[in-house]
Motif scaffolding. Structure first.
Motif, PDB file in Angstrom:
ATOM      1  N   ARG A 105       0.843  -0.983   0.124  1.00 13.85           N
ATOM      2  CA  ARG A 105       0.092  -0.047  -0.054  1.00 13.85           C
ATOM      3  C   ARG A 105       0.706   1.208   0.029  1.00 13.85           C
ATOM      4  O   ARG A 105       2.195   1.210   0.417  1.00 13.85           O
ATOM      5  CB  ARG A 105      -0.966   0.002   1.124  1.00 13.85           C
ATOM      6  CG  ARG A 105      -2.003  -0.946   1.481  1.00 13.85           C
ATOM      7  CD  ARG A 105      -2.290  -1.360   2.720  1.00 13.85           C
ATOM      8  NE  ARG A 105      -3.173  -0.601   3.190  1.00 13.85           N
ATOM      9  CZ  ARG A 105      -3.780  -0.311   4.292  1.00 13.85           C
ATOM     10  NH1 ARG A 105      -3.570  -1.028   5.314  1.00 13.85           N
ATOM     11  NH2 ARG A 105      -4.520   0.699   4.692  1.00 13.85           N
ATOM     12  N   ASP A 106       0.301   2.370  -0.256  1.00 13.27           N
ATOM     13  CA  ASP A 106       1.037   3.605  -0.327  1.00 13.27           C
ATOM     14  C   ASP A 106       0.884   3.952   1.367  1.00 13.27           C
ATOM     15  O   ASP A 106       0.186   3.615   2.187  1.00 13.27           O
ATOM     16  CB  ASP A 106       0.186   4.638  -0.881  1.00 13.27           C
ATOM     17  CG  ASP A 106       0.237   4.570  -2.287  1.00 13.27           C
ATOM     18  OD1 ASP A 106       1.436   3.985  -2.692  1.00 13.27           O
ATOM     19  OD2 ASP A 106      -0.538   4.980  -3.343  1.00 13.27           O
ATOM     20  N   ALA A 107       1.838   4.873   1.813  1.00 16.47           N
ATOM     21  CA  ALA A 107       2.137   5.652   3.129  1.00 16.47           C
ATOM     22  C   ALA A 107       2.214   6.901   3.080  1.00 16.47           C
ATOM     23  O   ALA A 107       2.796   7.562   2.039  1.00 16.47           O
ATOM     24  CB  ALA A 107       3.045   4.875   3.886  1.00 16.47           C
ATOM     25  N   ILE A 108       1.326   7.664   4.102  1.00 14.66           N
ATOM     26  CA  ILE A 108       1.727   8.988   4.214  1.00 14.66           C
ATOM     27  C   ILE A 108       2.256   9.302   5.381  1.00 14.66           C
ATOM     28  O   ILE A 108       1.739   9.276   6.469  1.00 14.66           O
ATOM     29  CB  ILE A 108       0.335   9.690   4.128  1.00 14.66           C
ATOM     30  CG1 ILE A 108      -0.432   9.855   2.694  1.00 14.66           C
ATOM     31  CG2 ILE A 108       0.063  11.322   4.443  1.00 14.66           C
ATOM     32  CD1 ILE A 108      -1.762  10.236   2.485  1.00 14.66           C
ATOM     33  N   TYR A 109       3.460   9.876   5.457  1.00 10.90           N
ATOM     34  CA  TYR A 109       4.111  10.378   6.755  1.00 10.90           C
ATOM     35  C   TYR A 109       4.168  11.751   7.079  1.00 10.90           C
ATOM     36  O   TYR A 109       4.479  12.702   6.176  1.00 10.90           O
ATOM     37  CB  TYR A 109       5.546   9.809   6.737  1.00 10.90           C
ATOM     38  CG  TYR A 109       6.368  10.136   7.857  1.00 10.90           C
ATOM     39  CD1 TYR A 109       6.327   9.326   8.946  1.00 10.90           C
ATOM     40  CD2 TYR A 109       6.973  11.587   7.943  1.00 10.90           C
ATOM     41  CE1 TYR A 109       6.773   9.602  10.128  1.00 10.90           C
ATOM     42  CE2 TYR A 109       7.815  11.338   8.947  1.00 10.90           C
ATOM     43  CZ  TYR A 109       7.642  10.569  10.068  1.00 10.90           C
ATOM     44  OH  TYR A 109       8.291  11.081  11.212  1.00 10.90           O
ATOM     45  N   VAL A 110       3.591  12.249   8.087  1.00  6.07           N
ATOM     46  CA  VAL A 110       3.712  13.715   8.582  1.00  6.07           C
ATOM     47  C   VAL A 110       4.104  13.805   9.978  1.00  6.07           C
ATOM     48  O   VAL A 110       3.851  12.934  10.541  1.00  6.07           O
ATOM     49  CB  VAL A 110       1.949  14.214   8.604  1.00  6.07           C
ATOM     50  CG1 VAL A 110       1.344  14.163   7.138  1.00  6.07           C
ATOM     51  CG2 VAL A 110       1.173  13.457   9.319  1.00  6.07           C
TER      52      VAL A 110
ATOM     53  N   PHE B 263       4.800   9.018   0.752  1.00  9.65           N
ATOM     54  CA  PHE B 263       4.434  10.519   0.620  1.00  9.65           C
ATOM     55  C   PHE B 263       4.701  11.486   1.825  1.00  9.65           C
ATOM     56  O   PHE B 263       4.428  11.202   2.761  1.00  9.65           O
ATOM     57  CB  PHE B 263       2.972  10.727  -0.061  1.00  9.65           C
ATOM     58  CG  PHE B 263       2.808  10.291  -1.334  1.00  9.65           C
ATOM     59  CD1 PHE B 263       3.008  10.806  -2.501  1.00  9.65           C
ATOM     60  CD2 PHE B 263       2.294   8.756  -1.383  1.00  9.65           C
ATOM     61  CE1 PHE B 263       2.704  10.362  -3.862  1.00  9.65           C
ATOM     62  CE2 PHE B 263       2.054   8.066  -2.549  1.00  9.65           C
ATOM     63  CZ  PHE B 263       2.183   8.852  -3.808  1.00  9.65           C
ATOM     64  N   ILE B 264       5.578  12.414   1.542  1.00 11.60           N
ATOM     65  CA  ILE B 264       5.613  13.370   2.394  1.00 11.60           C
ATOM     66  C   ILE B 264       5.669  14.867   1.833  1.00 11.60           C
ATOM     67  O   ILE B 264       5.886  15.053   0.704  1.00 11.60           O
ATOM     68  CB  ILE B 264       7.267  13.313   3.004  1.00 11.60           C
ATOM     69  CG1 ILE B 264       8.231  13.312   2.039  1.00 11.60           C
ATOM     70  CG2 ILE B 264       7.107  12.111   3.941  1.00 11.60           C
ATOM     71  CD1 ILE B 264       9.686  13.150   2.640  1.00 11.60           C
ATOM     72  N   THR B 265       5.459  15.778   2.570  1.00  9.64           N
ATOM     73  CA  THR B 265       5.164  17.120   2.002  1.00  9.64           C
ATOM     74  C   THR B 265       6.626  17.622   1.662  1.00  9.64           C
ATOM     75  O   THR B 265       6.558  18.548   0.597  1.00  9.64           O
ATOM     76  CB  THR B 265       4.385  18.162   2.836  1.00  9.64           C
ATOM     77  OG1 THR B 265       5.010  18.023   4.446  1.00  9.64           O
ATOM     78  CG2 THR B 265       3.032  17.780   3.412  1.00  9.64           C
ATOM     79  N   ASN B 266       7.470  17.606   2.521  1.00 10.02           N
ATOM     80  CA  ASN B 266       9.032  18.209   2.583  1.00 10.02           C
ATOM     81  C   ASN B 266       9.718  17.258   2.921  1.00 10.02           C
ATOM     82  O   ASN B 266       9.510  16.448   3.997  1.00 10.02           O
ATOM     83  CB  ASN B 266       8.716  19.537   3.238  1.00 10.02           C
ATOM     84  CG  ASN B 266       9.907  20.373   2.925  1.00 10.02           C
ATOM     85  OD1 ASN B 266      11.177  19.843   3.220  1.00 10.02           O
ATOM     86  ND2 ASN B 266       9.839  21.316   1.982  1.00 10.02           N
ATOM     87  N   LYS B 267      10.942  17.097   2.454  1.00 12.43           N
ATOM     88  CA  LYS B 267      11.934  16.481   2.907  1.00 12.43           C
ATOM     89  C   LYS B 267      12.394  16.340   4.336  1.00 12.43           C
ATOM     90  O   LYS B 267      12.700  15.534   5.019  1.00 12.43           O
ATOM     91  CB  LYS B 267      13.415  16.655   2.219  1.00 12.43           C
ATOM     92  CG  LYS B 267      13.372  16.163   0.643  1.00 12.43           C
ATOM     93  CD  LYS B 267      14.565  16.496  -0.046  1.00 12.43           C
ATOM     94  CE  LYS B 267      14.584  16.042  -1.387  1.00 12.43           C
ATOM     95  NZ  LYS B 267      15.849  16.360  -2.268  1.00 12.43           N
TER      96      LYS B 267
END
Length: 222
Positions: free
Chosen positions: A72-77, A142-146
């Protein structure tokens, strides 16, 4: 770990199953005799274990990997402080990623939230993300910024995820205001940490010097 697609035989010998589990053949045979593992016996009384039973056993032991399409995809915040979290910054990052990926779509995204400094390499969310990559549970992150992933050493993490065939995607290049605030906080933390270590080193040096002086014999005036 064994991929489900690697189980190509219909029947397996106890020795083969034992090799997958890192156990002895006798252990697998005992499981069959105790009714803990489904198996069949041949006319010559040999034990053979059906593929479905092997897969179920591997799954129970946490050693079964689903096929590639199961990833699956992952979103990391991440935010640095609970104050930022309470302001809704984590939810805002999730929303920004979801909107940016609306056209191409996300595959059953797993959302991982972290609260802690980007200098902290032992964040629970980051460690969970690495573990999921190792276990082939995710295919894209996926992340908004490094800097949301880490303040330093992004290239190393990128290489680590790449080795697990996981693509790391940063949507923005420029830092936002929150990240600039966090950078100041991180720099202050670094300064405080180094200052504390420096004071301790100096304190230890002074203590040792005092001990040396105190241990020196008194000299009488001539």
């Amino acid at each position: 770990m064994i991929r489900k697609s690697e189980l190509t035989k219909d029947l397996y010998k106890p020795k083969e199953v034992g090799a997958m589990l890192g156990r002895e053949q006798r252990t697998i045979s005992n499981m069959v005799r105790a009714g803990k593992l489904e198996a069949i016996r041949t006319d010559t009384n040999r034990i053979l274990i059906p593929k479905d039973s092997v897969a179920e056993l591997l799954d129970r032991c946490g050693l079964l990997l689903e096929d590639e399409d199961a990833r699956r995809d992952a979103i990391y915040v991440r935010v640095s402080s609970h104050e930022q979290k309470n302001r809704g910054n984590l939810d805002r990052q999730v929303s920004d990623i979801m909107m940016a990926c609306e056209k191409e779509g996300l595959d059953r995204p797993i959302i991982i939230r972290d609260t802690g400094s980007g200098l902290n390499a032992k964040r629970k969310g980051l460690l969970r993300l690495i573990e999921m990559a190792k276990n082939h549970e995710v295919k894209r992150i996926f992340i908004t910024n490094k800097d949301r992933l880490t303040r330093f050493g992004y290239e190393y993490l990128d290489e680590l995820f790449s080795m697990a065939d996981v693509k790391l995607i940063a949507l923005q290049e420029k830092e936002d205001k929150d990240l600039q605030e966090e950078l100041v906080d991180d720099m202050m933390s670094l300064l405080a940490s180094f200052s504390g270590k420096l004071y301790r080193i100096r304190g230890n040096q002074k203590k040792k010097m005092r001990e040396i002086i105190d241990s020196m014999p008194d000299q009488e005036d001539e």
